[in-house]
Scaffold this active site. Sequence first.
Site, PDB file in Angstrom:
ATOM      1  N   ASN A   1       0.843  -1.188   0.000  1.00 19.13           N
ATOM      2  CA  ASN A   1       0.000   0.000   0.000  1.00 19.13           C
ATOM      3  C   ASN A   1       0.885   1.248   0.000  1.00 19.13           C
ATOM      4  OD1 ASN A   1      -2.406  -1.387   0.063  1.00 19.13           O
ATOM      5  ND2 ASN A   1      -2.606  -1.313   2.288  1.00 19.13           N
TER       6      ASN A   1
ATOM      7  N   LYS B   1      -5.564   4.048  -5.071  1.00 11.95           N
ATOM      8  CA  LYS B   1      -5.471   3.191  -3.885  1.00 11.95           C
ATOM      9  C   LYS B   1      -4.853   3.982  -2.735  1.00 11.95           C
ATOM     10  CE  LYS B   1      -5.253  -0.830  -1.619  1.00 11.95           C
ATOM     11  NZ  LYS B   1      -4.347  -1.923  -1.923  1.00 11.95           N
TER      12      LYS B   1
ATOM     13  N   SER C   1      -7.453  -2.245   6.720  1.00 17.24           N
ATOM     14  CA  SER C   1      -6.390  -3.097   7.258  1.00 17.24           C
ATOM     15  C   SER C   1      -5.650  -2.426   8.409  1.00 17.24           C
ATOM     16  CB  SER C   1      -5.411  -3.486   6.143  1.00 17.24           C
ATOM     17  OG  SER C   1      -4.797  -2.356   5.573  1.00 17.24           O
TER      18      SER C   1
END
Length: 280
Positions: free
Chosen positions: A55, A157, A226
């Site tokens: 990420n 993202k 997450s």
Amino acid sequence: EGKKFVTSIRATDIPSELGVQDIVFLAVKANSLLDAAKAMQPLIGPNTTIVSAQNGIPFWYFYKHGGKFEGRVLKSVDPDGKISQMVGLERVVGCVITSSNVIEKPGKVRNIANRTFVLGEPNGTISTRVKKISKILENGGLNSPISNDIRADILPKMWGNISFSPLAVLTRSTLGPIVEDKDLQSLAISIIKEAQAVSKALGVEPKVSIQERINATRKASEHKTSILQDLEAGRPMEVDQITGAVIELAHMLGIDTPMTNLIYSLLRQRAQQAGLYLKT
């Protein structure tokens, strides 16, 4: 949709038992990259491809980037350049995962929404190795489009990682209530606009609009991000490595990011209070 893919795989936490591999997926949290790079050395041979799926801004971002920032190493992601050295940047294929999942117990992961793995070479070519990996993933029931500008796929993202994800930590909420709350959505948009300014200064035009990114977040309304899962499970939280990396880029480019700085300060304090903050 609805298909089941079942296979037996060899699993181990001792990489030397497996030996040299054709393809290695590097999908650990950014704050575990250095340890992973050390541990994966027995898996790497002269022809091994490393699929990097972190990420935020990846450690290889400026490899084959071109321009005045070619080869720049971000201190927030790869402080001494050791990850890049150990992995070998020429081996890297970029990967952006859009998939909402929950670890229900060790070895059991439940997919809530999406299963897309975008692949792309750092130099933008459609290589033989990328086509091969894409086919393997597609055959396994995943969506795996190939991008000729993987950095433009990283950005949407990342927008969520530095806006909705920290807000989820601070409110202890799934995505739905945040995206539907007018004030919280407005704050998230402010942060995304700052990230968008950073992206454009790097010469990257995002492939989706902010509204499309909001709509995508709505589709995963039940998802617990997450980083919130990490907080609740007592795992180290990606703070400097994601939000801090965007701030580092902004400083590099001379761009003001007041809302991102604000959310970073709050997120860092929350992680420190929980004893889960790892400074890079």
